[in-house]
Design a protein around this motif. Structure first.
Motif, PDB file in Angstrom:
ATOM      1  N   LYS A  56       1.788   9.002   3.156  1.00 42.30           N
ATOM      2  CA  LYS A  56       2.921   8.393   2.476  1.00 42.30           C
ATOM      3  C   LYS A  56       2.500   7.102   1.782  1.00 42.30           C
ATOM      4  O   LYS A  56       1.465   6.498   2.096  1.00 42.30           O
ATOM      5  N   GLY A  57       3.340   6.676   0.861  1.00 41.27           N
ATOM      6  CA  GLY A  57       3.078   5.452   0.117  1.00 41.27           C
ATOM      7  C   GLY A  57       3.821   5.494  -1.200  1.00 41.27           C
ATOM      8  O   GLY A  57       4.122   6.564  -1.730  1.00 41.27           O
ATOM      9  N   ARG A  58       4.121   4.332  -1.727  1.00 39.48           N
ATOM     10  CA  ARG A  58       4.837   4.252  -2.990  1.00 39.48           C
ATOM     11  C   ARG A  58       3.983   4.778  -4.135  1.00 39.48           C
ATOM     12  O   ARG A  58       2.766   4.910  -4.017  1.00 39.48           O
ATOM     13  N   SER A  59       4.624   5.090  -5.255  1.00 35.25           N
ATOM     14  CA  SER A  59       3.902   5.513  -6.442  1.00 35.25           C
ATOM     15  C   SER A  59       2.872   4.452  -6.822  1.00 35.25           C
ATOM     16  O   SER A  59       3.179   3.260  -6.850  1.00 35.25           O
ATOM     17  N   GLY A  60       1.634   4.888  -7.063  1.00 34.04           N
ATOM     18  CA  GLY A  60       0.574   3.948  -7.393  1.00 34.04           C
ATOM     19  C   GLY A  60      -0.189   3.420  -6.202  1.00 34.04           C
ATOM     20  O   GLY A  60      -1.091   2.585  -6.346  1.00 34.04           O
ATOM     21  N   SER A  61       0.135   3.908  -5.002  1.00 38.22           N
ATOM     22  CA  SER A  61      -0.526   3.405  -3.800  1.00 38.22           C
ATOM     23  C   SER A  61      -1.914   4.012  -3.594  1.00 38.22           C
ATOM     24  O   SER A  61      -2.688   3.529  -2.766  1.00 38.22           O
ATOM     25  N   GLY A  62      -2.242   5.089  -4.334  1.00 37.48           N
ATOM     26  CA  GLY A  62      -3.559   5.711  -4.214  1.00 37.48           C
ATOM     27  C   GLY A  62      -3.554   7.089  -3.583  1.00 37.48           C
ATOM     28  O   GLY A  62      -4.621   7.654  -3.315  1.00 37.48           O
ATOM     29  N   LYS A  63      -2.370   7.675  -3.342  1.00 40.70           N
ATOM     30  CA  LYS A  63      -2.285   8.957  -2.647  1.00 40.70           C
ATOM     31  C   LYS A  63      -3.008  10.076  -3.409  1.00 40.70           C
ATOM     32  O   LYS A  63      -3.829  10.796  -2.841  1.00 40.70           O
ATOM     33  N   LEU A 231      -0.193   8.978   7.779  1.00 42.64           N
ATOM     34  CA  LEU A 231      -1.059   7.933   7.254  1.00 42.64           C
ATOM     35  C   LEU A 231      -0.318   7.244   6.117  1.00 42.64           C
ATOM     36  O   LEU A 231       0.252   7.914   5.261  1.00 42.64           O
ATOM     37  N   GLU A 232      -0.331   5.925   6.101  1.00 47.08           N
ATOM     38  CA  GLU A 232       0.349   5.196   5.035  1.00 47.08           C
ATOM     39  C   GLU A 232      -0.650   4.429   4.183  1.00 47.08           C
ATOM     40  O   GLU A 232      -1.508   3.713   4.693  1.00 47.08           O
ATOM     41  N   LEU A 233      -0.525   4.600   2.871  1.00 45.94           N
ATOM     42  CA  LEU A 233      -1.338   3.863   1.916  1.00 45.94           C
ATOM     43  C   LEU A 233      -0.487   2.804   1.227  1.00 45.94           C
ATOM     44  O   LEU A 233       0.642   3.066   0.843  1.00 45.94           O
ATOM     45  N   SER A 234      -1.045   1.617   1.087  1.00 50.74           N
ATOM     46  CA  SER A 234      -0.379   0.552   0.343  1.00 50.74           C
ATOM     47  C   SER A 234      -1.425  -0.206  -0.439  1.00 50.74           C
ATOM     48  O   SER A 234      -2.383  -0.732   0.153  1.00 50.74           O
ATOM     49  N   ASP A 235      -1.280  -0.210  -1.765  1.00 47.88           N
ATOM     50  CA  ASP A 235      -2.255  -0.903  -2.634  1.00 47.88           C
ATOM     51  C   ASP A 235      -3.677  -0.483  -2.337  1.00 47.88           C
ATOM     52  O   ASP A 235      -4.602  -1.309  -2.304  1.00 47.88           O
ATOM     53  N   GLY A 236      -3.860   0.833  -2.106  1.00 48.53           N
ATOM     54  CA  GLY A 236      -5.214   1.359  -1.923  1.00 48.53           C
ATOM     55  C   GLY A 236      -5.814   1.165  -0.554  1.00 48.53           C
ATOM     56  O   GLY A 236      -7.008   1.433  -0.350  1.00 48.53           O
TER      57      GLY A 236
END
Length: 241
Positions: A56-63, A231-236
């Motif tokens: 998971k992660g916002r658009s642009g987080s690197g998913k 797993l959470e991605l935030s700003d890569g």
């Protein structure tokens, strides 16, 4: 058995018993200088075999960048990726092609079906590319369409199916070559909430019945409870909880 053959078998057995995915200090940027976009910044994690893992992660987080790297569709700037016991950096172009064909199934938000082909023909494409026996292919297609609940839709083309049915065909196609790993990028993004939930429940059932591992990128918080792990991605970067 010769010593070299025993060593080769041991390596394969070790790969089959270890984690499905190992990602170590992964970096990926686009562009250069001050305009560079750092999509991934030192990402590391492991995914055991047989798990449904939500990313998971916002658009642009690197998913999507991460999925493309794990699937061998792109190369990192730095870091190491092991999939099904294979170090992707050591495979070369042909090795990566074989890995994607034989061991990884991809599911995309846009379905990616060929409009002029029937559901059954779309599902059978990966097996045709591998040169599978026609009888084996037909039996596998029939089994997979039944698995995803589309027994009576084999002869219909994508334009004659609902969005949820098209995604089910895409899931069946991803399973055609009996992959060890499923990679899904926002598979419910074009579906309404109810249909999206049904598709995620299907993916969870497929992980159990086909004994595969799945890494699924989603921004829908209501679907995360269906995963074995999130797993959470935030700003890569991976966010620790």
């Amino acid at each position: 058995m010769s010593e070299s053959a025993e060593t080769s078998t041991a390596v394969l057995d070790q790969g089959a018993q270890g984690p499905m995915i190992v990602v170590e200090d992964l970096h990926r940027s686009y562009g250069s200088g001050a305009a560079a976009v750092h999509a991934l910044r030192g990402v590391s994690f492991e995914i055991p075999r047989g798990e449904l893992v939500a990313l998971k992660g916002r658009s642009g987080s690197g998913k999507t960048t991460l999925l493309n790297l794990v699937g061998g569709l792109d190369e990192p700037d730095r870091g190491r990726i092991t999939v099904d016991g294979r170090d992707l950096s050591e495979l070369g172009e042909n090795g990566l092609l074989e890995l994607r064909r034989d061991r990884i199934g991809f599911i995309f938000q846009s379905f990616g079906l060929i409009p002029i082909l029937t559901a059954a023909e779309n599902v059978g494409i990966p097996m045709r590319m591998r040169g599978a026996d026609p009888r084996e292919r037909e039996e596998r297609v029939e089994l997979l369409l039944s698995l995803v609940g589309l027994d009576g839709h084999a002869g219909q083309r994508p334009g004659e199916l609902s969005g949820g049915q098209r995604q089910r065909v895409a899931i069946a196609r991803a399973l055609a070559n009996t992959p060890a790993l499923l990679i899904a990028d926002e598979p419910t993004g074009q579906l309404d909430a109810g249909t999206g939930l049904a598709v995620m429940e299907l993916l969870r059932a497929v992980v159990r019945s086909e004994r595969v591992t799945a890494l699924v990128a989603t921004h829908d918080a209501t679907l995360l409870d269906l995963a074995d792990r999130v797993l959470e991605l935030s700003d890569g970067e991976i966010v620790e909880h």
